[in-house]
Design a protein around this motif. Structure first.
Motif: not given
Length: 128
Positions: A70-75, A96-101, A108-113, A123-126
């Motif tokens: 993703a672009p640097r610094g973008a959430d 959601e992930f906060s902006g990073n340089e 890694q994320v845990s998905i409840p099923t 699926k997708s990111c934005w």
């Protein structure tokens, strides 16, 4: 001797006028610049994600590893999901992930099923 202007007047011909061609050329350049810039602006905010792997923890949880660029610094926000053997969605989550340089970030994320999953994927990111 008859001049070209006299012949034009005699037969009703009009001289070529460059103004419509100039206006048309300027409009064409403006349209090309507009669409070019919108394409560049859209790509500057694009987010790309790639699955790295998953682990089925139990019948009610899947751990998913992936990376996104993703672009640097973008959430960034991503939709992740877990699928069963028939490719039905048995779990999903928006993370959601906060902006990073850093341009690329591995997470890694845990998905409840609600049932046992056989895979986990992004699926997708934005840009959030």
């Amino acid at each position: 001797m008859t001049t070209a202007r006299e012949l034009d007047e005699r037969y009703g011909r009009k001289g070529r006028r460059p103004l419509p061609w100039i206006i048309g050329g300027v409009l064409a350049v403006a349209v090309i610049v507009f669409f070019g810039w919108t394409t560049v602006a859209k790509q500057m905010n694009a987010v790309d994600a790639a699955d790295l792997g998953f682990t089925v923890v139990d019948t009610h949880s899947v751990d998913l590893r992936f990376q996104f660029t993703a672009p640097r610094g973008a959430d960034v926000a991503c939709a992740v999901e877990a699928l069963d053997v028939e490719f039905g969605v048995v779990g999903w989550k928006i993370v959601e992930f906060s902006g990073n340089e850093s341009h690329t970030q591995g997470v890694q994320v845990s998905i409840p099923t609600v049932a046992e999953a056989t895979t986990g994927l992004v699926k997708s990111c934005w840009v959030a």
